[in-house]
Scaffold this motif. Sequence first.
Motif, PDB file in Angstrom:
ATOM      1  N   PRO A  85     -10.771 -33.902  40.313  1.00 46.63           N
ATOM      2  CA  PRO A  85      -9.800 -32.907  40.798  1.00 46.63           C
ATOM      3  C   PRO A  85     -10.056 -31.556  40.148  1.00 46.63           C
ATOM      4  O   PRO A  85     -10.542 -31.477  39.017  1.00 46.63           O
ATOM      5  CB  PRO A  85      -8.446 -33.484  40.358  1.00 46.63           C
ATOM      6  N   LEU A  86      -9.730 -30.500  40.854  1.00 48.52           N
ATOM      7  CA  LEU A  86      -9.873 -29.159  40.302  1.00 48.52           C
ATOM      8  C   LEU A  86      -8.903 -28.988  39.141  1.00 48.52           C
ATOM      9  O   LEU A  86      -7.715 -29.291  39.257  1.00 48.52           O
ATOM     10  CB  LEU A  86      -9.590 -28.109  41.378  1.00 48.52           C
ATOM     11  N   ALA A  87      -9.401 -28.512  38.013  1.00 52.45           N
ATOM     12  CA  ALA A  87      -8.583 -28.333  36.821  1.00 52.45           C
ATOM     13  C   ALA A  87      -8.862 -26.971  36.219  1.00 52.45           C
ATOM     14  O   ALA A  87      -9.937 -26.392  36.404  1.00 52.45           O
ATOM     15  CB  ALA A  87      -8.871 -29.436  35.801  1.00 52.45           C
ATOM     16  N   ALA A  88      -7.887 -26.438  35.485  1.00 48.92           N
ATOM     17  CA  ALA A  88      -8.064 -25.166  34.790  1.00 48.92           C
ATOM     18  C   ALA A  88      -9.086 -25.326  33.670  1.00 48.92           C
ATOM     19  O   ALA A  88      -9.193 -26.385  33.054  1.00 48.92           O
ATOM     20  CB  ALA A  88      -6.734 -24.675  34.231  1.00 48.92           C
ATOM     21  N   THR A  89      -9.837 -24.284  33.405  1.00 50.98           N
ATOM     22  CA  THR A  89     -10.901 -24.352  32.401  1.00 50.98           C
ATOM     23  C   THR A  89     -10.352 -24.613  31.010  1.00 50.98           C
ATOM     24  O   THR A  89     -10.903 -25.409  30.251  1.00 50.98           O
ATOM     25  CB  THR A  89     -11.699 -23.037  32.392  1.00 50.98           C
ATOM     26  N   LEU A  90      -9.251 -23.957  30.660  1.00 56.19           N
ATOM     27  CA  LEU A  90      -8.682 -24.063  29.314  1.00 56.19           C
ATOM     28  C   LEU A  90      -7.266 -24.633  29.352  1.00 56.19           C
ATOM     29  O   LEU A  90      -6.392 -24.209  28.596  1.00 56.19           O
ATOM     30  CB  LEU A  90      -8.673 -22.686  28.643  1.00 56.19           C
ATOM     31  N   GLY A  91      -7.040 -25.612  30.229  1.00 55.26           N
ATOM     32  CA  GLY A  91      -5.726 -26.236  30.284  1.00 55.26           C
ATOM     33  C   GLY A  91      -4.769 -25.447  31.159  1.00 55.26           C
ATOM     34  O   GLY A  91      -5.120 -24.422  31.750  1.00 55.26           O
ATOM     35  N   ASN A  92      -3.540 -25.924  31.232  1.00 54.68           N
ATOM     36  CA  ASN A  92      -2.550 -25.341  32.127  1.00 54.68           C
ATOM     37  C   ASN A  92      -1.464 -24.561  31.390  1.00 54.68           C
ATOM     38  O   ASN A  92      -1.324 -23.360  31.544  1.00 54.68           O
ATOM     39  CB  ASN A  92      -1.915 -26.441  32.978  1.00 54.68           C
ATOM     40  N   ASP A  93      -0.702 -25.250  30.540  1.00 52.18           N
ATOM     41  CA  ASP A  93       0.466 -24.633  29.918  1.00 52.18           C
ATOM     42  C   ASP A  93       0.107 -23.558  28.907  1.00 52.18           C
ATOM     43  O   ASP A  93       0.818 -22.578  28.749  1.00 52.18           O
ATOM     44  CB  ASP A  93       1.334 -25.704  29.251  1.00 52.18           C
ATOM     45  N   SER A  94      -0.986 -23.749  28.170  1.00 56.15           N
ATOM     46  CA  SER A  94      -1.334 -22.821  27.087  1.00 56.15           C
ATOM     47  C   SER A  94      -2.686 -22.158  27.329  1.00 56.15           C
ATOM     48  O   SER A  94      -3.410 -21.851  26.390  1.00 56.15           O
ATOM     49  CB  SER A  94      -1.340 -23.567  25.745  1.00 56.15           C
ATOM     50  N   LYS A  95      -3.023 -21.920  28.579  1.00 51.18           N
ATOM     51  CA  LYS A  95      -4.360 -21.403  28.872  1.00 51.18           C
ATOM     52  C   LYS A  95      -4.574 -20.010  28.283  1.00 51.18           C
ATOM     53  O   LYS A  95      -5.682 -19.678  27.848  1.00 51.18           O
ATOM     54  CB  LYS A  95      -4.611 -21.376  30.383  1.00 51.18           C
ATOM     55  N   TRP A  96      -3.503 -19.180  28.250  1.00 48.09           N
ATOM     56  CA  TRP A  96      -3.681 -17.842  27.707  1.00 48.09           C
ATOM     57  C   TRP A  96      -3.871 -17.884  26.196  1.00 48.09           C
ATOM     58  O   TRP A  96      -4.652 -17.096  25.644  1.00 48.09           O
ATOM     59  CB  TRP A  96      -2.489 -16.961  28.078  1.00 48.09           C
ATOM     60  N   LEU A  97      -3.152 -18.783  25.514  1.00 44.73           N
ATOM     61  CA  LEU A  97      -3.356 -18.915  24.073  1.00 44.73           C
ATOM     62  C   LEU A  97      -4.758 -19.433  23.776  1.00 44.73           C
ATOM     63  O   LEU A  97      -5.403 -18.995  22.811  1.00 44.73           O
ATOM     64  CB  LEU A  97      -2.308 -19.856  23.477  1.00 44.73           C
ATOM     65  N   TRP A  98      -5.238 -20.361  24.610  1.00 46.21           N
ATOM     66  CA  TRP A  98      -6.592 -20.878  24.424  1.00 46.21           C
ATOM     67  C   TRP A  98      -7.626 -19.788  24.679  1.00 46.21           C
ATOM     68  O   TRP A  98      -8.634 -19.690  23.965  1.00 46.21           O
ATOM     69  CB  TRP A  98      -6.836 -22.070  25.340  1.00 46.21           C
ATOM     70  N   LEU A  99      -7.381 -18.956  25.691  1.00 45.41           N
ATOM     71  CA  LEU A  99      -8.310 -17.852  25.949  1.00 45.41           C
ATOM     72  C   LEU A  99      -8.326 -16.895  24.765  1.00 45.41           C
ATOM     73  O   LEU A  99      -9.394 -16.431  24.333  1.00 45.41           O
ATOM     74  CB  LEU A  99      -7.905 -17.104  27.221  1.00 45.41           C
ATOM     75  N   GLY A 100      -7.145 -16.594  24.214  1.00 43.43           N
ATOM     76  CA  GLY A 100      -7.088 -15.738  23.040  1.00 43.43           C
ATOM     77  C   GLY A 100      -7.833 -16.338  21.860  1.00 43.43           C
ATOM     78  O   GLY A 100      -8.530 -15.631  21.115  1.00 43.43           O
TER      79      GLY A 100
END
Length: 712
Positions: free
Chosen positions: A536-551
């Motif tokens: 299934p298509l999934a976000a690269t760095l997760g869903n709920d905390s993707k912006w924190l993971w990107l940071g």
Amino acid sequence: MDTQRSAVRGGGGKRAIQAAIAALALAVFGGYLVLLVGMPTNAYKVTWLPVLRAKTTTTYFGTNQGATFLVFTSPLVLIALLGCVYLHLGKKSEVDNVKSGDGENRLEIWKRPMIIKGLGIVSRIELAFFLMFIALLVWNLATYFHNDFGRITPKSAALDGERVWEAKLDMAALRLGLVGNIALTFLFFPVTRGSSVLQFLGITSEASVKYHIWLGHIVMTFFTAHGLCYVIFWVSTHQLAQMVEWKNTGISNLAGEISLLAGLFLWATTYPRIRRRMFELFFYTHHLYILFVFFFVLHVGISYASIMLPGFFLFIVDRYLRFLQSRRHVRLLSARVLPCNTVELSFSKNKGLNYSPTSIMFVNVPSISKLQWHPFTISSSSSLESDTISVIIKGEGKWTSKLNHLVSSPSPPQRLDVSIEGPYGPASTDFLRHDLLVMVSGGSGVTPFISIIRDLIHTAETLKNQTPQILLITAFKKSTDLTTLDLILPISGAQFPNLNIQIEAYVTREKQQQQPQQEKKSARTVWFKPSPSDAPLAATLGNDSKWLWLGAVIASSFVIYLVSIGILTRYYIYPIDRNSNKIFSSAARGALHAVFICGAVVVAATAGFVWNKERGAKETTQIRNMEGPTPTASPCYEAGREMESLPQQSLAESINVYYGERPDLKRYLFERKESSVGVLVCGPKKLRHQVANICSSGLAENLHFESISFSW
């Protein structure tokens, strides 16, 4: 009641933190702009820069590198990190949909569209910032010329064996390159699709492509003038041998010429006629940006190149994360084939993957082309369809026609390998603030409106929220294109929406209906066989905390780069430079920096991706094992099932069809008396400009224009 009050207080606290973060980011950017404004002045060169270099000179970064990192690179990286935290908090807080107040009404005046030749449709805000940016470039160039030309005299020119005009030409060529680098600093921000900076500013990656185009033209204009001036200077002073000079330290002319040639080839294919008629040529030559940037670094040295480093560094982080996401094939569930050479592809996705209406994703089908990626608007709603995501593809070009033929053939493949990057879209939408939504589309431009309508279906039926009225005005060339409207309801068979919706459909190239309604060809659905390797298509760095993971990825990769290059400089480069008989090559230093930047990004991004992939493995396994309508044998067709359903019949009753004419958009828009009318347009350039002119005329204060067209 206590829970609600706590939620309100929590939301207020988060908004206060967001406001503080926004203020800090604005202050940092303001200081950065002051630096850009002061850079060409004598005060910066004589007073600020020597003091700054004296305080930042170390054996780890050298004489100039530390100062550049501190004042040019770090501020923009810090803003990107602040944007990640801001967006993470914004995702957790509730969005209030309120009617416009006086302050917002004043802001709406600045959001009104304008049509500027060469720029297209721009808001007054965009035009104001564009003019301020041009003013910054003009200020830098004029100040450089004023200060430098004032020091050139016949006597000073003669000391170098030059005439006055030759000395001025030499200096002008140098300053044109310096000013071009300011534009280059911002060139890669608009094409960083998952950028926290763009989302922080409320700009989608697709809408920001026009900024990249503007900046690209400016960059190449300055750099081309920079190169031509030097060639004329060398010819005049009989120094053509300088063209093939590659110095061990300082400026390497040959590297600059290679960079410029790569940029010119890339630039030539960006003009609309070439790009649209020969898209593959445009697509492949655009990868010359790698040579352009690499040889630019070798040309000017890493110290000066660090001025443009932050934008390119954030682009590399995003590009590598996209690469990681695209390595796995996504499970293709089905295809709805329409008689108008259009298909809707539905893919499996993780339930936690959410996106806003009008989002896009990039699709690659290796059996058609292993290298080509094409953007398509998402037609589904993550609220209404939690485990699927869909795109609508019309066969208009070579790639899309091959895909449509492959899927709709009498013997379609049992499965199809597909890779996806995305989705990318706005962090949030505010369509609920309007009393009426008028959606104007031409041809396949109806696609983003389907995603909006599906999202409003969920809002009306599930959340029981009041939704705006919907007036969809759409124009097609042929009557068979009307079947695109059947895709408004998802393949899952949702009930007819409890919406006040009216569709005015125009068939412009037919005087009357070509075939009776009962004989109209219906859509058919192709189901594909699953494969154990599909996911299934999934976000690269997760869903709920993707912006924190990107940071975390941005911060850790930047720190790894700084530490690594500091150690390399201190224990390898510095000992060589300290030896009076040897000087470390500027080109080798720049190449090492490029390697360490890429290595740091690979390490940090891969770690974040693998960690989140393992966390999402359980959900992926659950979705893969779900029972569905997908057959285990060969593909099969279900003809007309959706068309004969009651929801589709109810939808058809809200559609009025007109043949042989075009919609009178002025009548539709000016007759609306609602207090707030959101006007959205997507389609051909002429249609977008027509709607923008109507909304910017000032004859109706209740019209709020929003162009969501994806045409460059």
